[in-house]
Write a protein that holds these residues in place. Sequence first.
Motif, mmCIF file in Angstrom:
data_model
loop_
_atom_site.group_PDB
_atom_site.id
_atom_site.type_symbol
_atom_site.label_atom_id
_atom_site.label_comp_id
_atom_site.label_asym_id
_atom_site.label_seq_id
_atom_site.Cartn_x
_atom_site.Cartn_y
_atom_site.Cartn_z
ATOM 1 N N SER A 179 34.776 44.686 42.255
ATOM 2 C CA SER A 179 34.622 44.700 40.798
ATOM 3 C C SER A 179 35.276 45.947 40.206
ATOM 4 N N GLN A 180 35.078 47.065 40.883
ATOM 5 C CA GLN A 180 35.695 48.316 40.420
ATOM 6 C C GLN A 180 37.218 48.221 40.471
ATOM 7 N N LEU A 181 37.737 47.580 41.534
ATOM 8 C CA LEU A 181 39.182 47.412 41.671
ATOM 9 C C LEU A 181 39.741 46.557 40.536
ATOM 10 N N GLN A 182 39.046 45.465 40.207
ATOM 11 C CA GLN A 182 39.503 44.600 39.118
ATOM 12 C C GLN A 182 39.524 45.353 37.788
ATOM 13 N N ALA A 183 38.473 46.156 37.566
ATOM 14 C CA ALA A 183 38.416 46.929 36.320
ATOM 15 C C ALA A 183 39.565 47.938 36.256
ATOM 16 N N LEU A 184 39.855 48.572 37.383
ATOM 17 C CA LEU A 184 40.947 49.541 37.419
ATOM 18 C C LEU A 184 42.298 48.862 37.226
ATOM 19 N N GLN A 185 42.466 47.680 37.822
ATOM 20 C CA GLN A 185 43.715 46.945 37.647
ATOM 21 C C GLN A 185 43.912 46.525 36.197
ATOM 22 N N GLN A 186 42.820 46.076 35.555
ATOM 23 C CA GLN A 186 42.894 45.701 34.153
ATOM 24 C C GLN A 186 43.261 46.909 33.284
ATOM 25 N N SER A 187 42.606 48.038 33.581
ATOM 26 C CA SER A 187 42.906 49.258 32.848
ATOM 27 C C SER A 187 44.356 49.683 33.067
ATOM 28 N N CYS A 188 44.834 49.511 34.284
ATOM 29 C CA CYS A 188 46.217 49.872 34.602
ATOM 30 C C CYS A 188 47.194 48.996 33.821
ATOM 31 N N ARG A 189 46.889 47.685 33.712
ATOM 32 C CA ARG A 189 47.764 46.787 32.947
ATOM 33 C C ARG A 189 47.803 47.186 31.473
ATOM 34 N N HIS A 190 46.631 47.547 30.927
ATOM 35 C CA HIS A 190 46.589 47.980 29.534
ATOM 36 C C HIS A 190 47.423 49.245 29.333
ATOM 37 N N MET A 191 47.291 50.176 30.281
ATOM 38 C CA MET A 191 48.054 51.422 30.168
ATOM 39 C C MET A 191 49.555 51.171 30.300
ATOM 40 N N GLU A 192 49.930 50.249 31.185
ATOM 41 C CA GLU A 192 51.349 49.933 31.344
ATOM 42 C C GLU A 192 51.904 49.312 30.068
#
Length: 219
Positions: free
Chosen positions: A99-112
């Motif tokens: 779950s933490q990984l998914q949240a980080l990936q989502q945050s990374c996509r937003h930042m990108e």
Amino acid sequence: MSKGREAAAGGGATAVLLRYLREQNRPYSAQDAFGNLQREHGLGKAAVVKALEQLAQQGRVREKVYGKQKIYFADQEQLPAASDAELRELDGEIAARSSQLQALQQSCRHMEAELKDLNSSMTTPEIGGEIEALRKDCASYTEKLERIKSATNHVTPEEKEKVCREQQLYRREWRRRKRMATELLDAILEGYPKSKKQFFEEVGIETDEDHGVVLPATV
């Protein structure tokens, strides 16, 4: 250093590395293990490499070769079997980490996406130059507007209305005369043995279309 002290140091490095690999239960290269244990245990790089190779030769840890690098990890068969409670705890930890990984990936996509927008936007110097250019345009338009306002040759509403009426009158007359001429020419061409173009050339008739003239629209 005497041979006895070297052997003791080597044995200490072997014990430290074996315990570390079993506690962490994940693969490490010799460089990774050295970097993680150097500060706490003061192990040298050569001692770490030698100890890991010795543990692998003894079958106490596993060794895998990837290209030019060797990876070491604890032998899973030598580790105690996990209880049901421990397995459930591990499953929970895996779910939490996923779950933490998914949240980080989502945050990374937003930042990108945000970074992409920022990279495609104007820089601060570019914005400053654009603002300066707009200010100059604004000043030029303001000056032009003031000149127009201060001019004495303005067209009054009455004059404008008169021009519009005249334009409509001339337009209607133009259309009426053109229609009459067209009807007359069509009547002549019914008995003319040649083409319309030849007739116009012989008579010397020039049309609006020949000169690119278009009937004005209504004002």
